[in-house]
Design a protein around this motif. Sequence first.
Motif, mmCIF file in Angstrom:
data_model
loop_
_atom_site.group_PDB
_atom_site.id
_atom_site.type_symbol
_atom_site.label_atom_id
_atom_site.label_comp_id
_atom_site.label_asym_id
_atom_site.label_seq_id
_atom_site.Cartn_x
_atom_site.Cartn_y
_atom_site.Cartn_z
ATOM 1 N N SER A 27 0.873 -0.865 0.045
ATOM 2 C CA SER A 27 0.158 -0.087 0.008
ATOM 3 C C SER A 27 0.924 1.307 0.034
ATOM 4 O O SER A 27 2.057 1.148 0.535
ATOM 5 N N THR A 39 0.140 5.313 0.869
ATOM 6 C CA THR A 39 -0.644 6.229 1.708
ATOM 7 C C THR A 39 -0.325 7.590 1.661
ATOM 8 O O THR A 39 1.097 7.850 1.918
ATOM 9 N N SER A 85 -6.538 13.196 0.803
ATOM 10 C CA SER A 85 -5.622 12.130 1.013
ATOM 11 C C SER A 85 -6.153 10.915 0.140
ATOM 12 O O SER A 85 -7.082 10.989 -0.371
ATOM 13 N N GLN A 130 -4.986 6.528 -0.812
ATOM 14 C CA GLN A 130 -4.490 5.105 -0.666
ATOM 15 C C GLN A 130 -4.434 4.481 -1.906
ATOM 16 O O GLN A 130 -5.417 4.077 -2.666
ATOM 17 N N SER A 187 -3.559 0.474 -3.357
ATOM 18 C CA SER A 187 -3.033 -0.983 -2.851
ATOM 19 C C SER A 187 -2.763 -1.834 -3.954
ATOM 20 O O SER A 187 -3.315 -1.898 -5.025
#
Length: 180
Positions: free
Chosen positions: A98, A100, A113, A115, A117
Motif C-alpha cells: 500500500s 498512503t 488524502s 491510498q 493498494s
Amino acid sequence: DRTGTMVGLGGHAFSFLLYGAQLRVTSDNFVPEYFDGTYDRRRLDRLAVFEEDVDVDGGAGWLARLGFSVLGGGLVFDTSVSGPFSTDSTAYPELRSSLTLAEGVLPGFGGLSAQASYTKFDLRTFEDLTDAEDAIIGSRVNIRSGPVIISLLYDLIYDPEATGGDPWTVRLGLESTMSC
C-alpha cells in the motif's frame, strides 16, 4: 476448535524505515486474517474452510514487512509477504502493498488524502508478482470538507473464472462519512 498464534517484532529504523517479522503457527483450517481488505473477494473460499468443506493444512508460517515513512508520516509505503514454511502446503505466499498520502501533505489541497493498494495471492514463482491473475488493485481518494469526508473507491480485480468472458471486474463506489 481452531487456533492460531502469531508472535513477532516490528518498528522504525533510521526514522523512515518500517520493518517487521512474524512467526505464525496455526491448526488445520485456521485462517489468520479472516476479515481483511480482501474479504469480499475471498469470502466464499474462507466460508468453505470455516464450514470444513475444504481442508487447509495448519503448520508454521511467516510474515515479513518492509516499507518507508517520510514527510512526518505523510507519505507511507508498506509491503508485506506472508506464507507457509512448507512448500507442499495448499497455501502459497501472498503479497500486500500500500501507498498512503495523508491529509494535508499536498500544498493547496488540505483536505485531500489517498491510498493505493496491490494484493497478490498464490505466489508460486517470482514472475507471479506481475501476473494479473489473482490480484486486486485498489485505490481510495478522500476529500474532507469540515466534518464530512467523501471517498471515491476503485477496485480492479482480475478473475479468469468470471462469468461473461471478461476477466476484469471493476468496482466503483462513493462513500461518505461524518466525524464530529
